[in-house]
Design an enzyme around this catalytic site. Structure first.
Site, PDB file in Angstrom:
ATOM      1  N   CYS A  53       0.838  -1.198   0.000  1.00 22.75           N
ATOM      2  CA  CYS A  53       0.000   0.000   0.000  1.00 22.75           C
ATOM      3  C   CYS A  53       0.877   1.254   0.000  1.00 22.75           C
ATOM      4  O   CYS A  53       1.726   1.431   0.871  1.00 22.75           O
ATOM      5  CB  CYS A  53      -0.895  -0.019   1.242  1.00 22.75           C
ATOM      6  SG  CYS A  53      -1.805   1.511   1.510  1.00 22.75           S
ATOM      7  N   SER A  54       0.639   2.143  -0.951  1.00 20.98           N
ATOM      8  CA  SER A  54       1.458   3.359  -1.044  1.00 20.98           C
ATOM      9  C   SER A  54       1.284   4.261   0.173  1.00 20.98           C
ATOM     10  O   SER A  54       2.258   4.844   0.663  1.00 20.98           O
ATOM     11  CB  SER A  54       1.146   4.131  -2.323  1.00 20.98           C
ATOM     12  OG  SER A  54      -0.190   4.593  -2.320  1.00 20.98           O
TER      13      SER A  54
END
Length: 114
Positions: free
Chosen positions: A11-12
Site C-alpha cells: 500500500c502506497s
C-alpha cells in the site's frame, strides 16, 4: 517515543506513513505486517477506541466486499469479527503511540500523535 505501525508493504499510503515514521528522530518503531500477523479482536477494539473512531470507519472498502456485506453500517463487534477473519478488510495504516492512534489517511495525520 515508541510507535507501532500496522503496515501493508503493498500500500502506497502505508509505505508513505512508514517513511514518515522512519524519518522522525527519536521514534523507536515496530512494524507489524498485519496481513501476516493479524491483530486480535481485543487489539483492534483498543486501536479504534484509542483513535476515537468506530470500527466501521476503519474498514477497507476499496478492493473488498465490505459494502456488500454491510460492514460500513455494522456495529463494532461485527466489523471487528470480520476483520479478524479477513485482515484485508483493515484500512491501513494504523499507527499507535503513547499519544494515541491514527489511521494514516492521509499519512500526515500520524504527525498528530508524534
Amino acid at each position: 517515543m515508541k510507535a507501532t505501525i500496522w503496515h501493508n508493504p503493498n500500500c502506497s499510503k502505508s509505505r508513505q506513513a512508514l517513511a514518515l515514521l522512519e524519518e522522525t528522530p527519536g521514534v523507536a518503531l515496530t512494524v507489524v505486517q498485519y496481513l501476516k500477523n493479524p491483530p486480535s479482536a481485543e487489539k483492534l477494539a483498543q486501536l479504534y477506541r484509542d483513535a476515537g473512531m468506530a470500527a466501521r470507519e476503519g474498514v477497507r472498502t476499496s478492493g473488498t466486499d465490505a459494502k456488500e456485506r454491510g460492514l460500513t453500517e455494522a456495529d463494532d463487534a461485527t466489523v471487528i469479527a470480520a476483520m479478524v477473519a479477513d485482515p484485508k478488510l483493515i484500512e491501513r495504516p494504523l499507527v499507535e503511540t503513547e499519544k494515541g492512534v491514527r489511521l494514516g489517511r492521509p499519512p500526515e495525520k500520524i504527525r498528530e500523535i508524534l
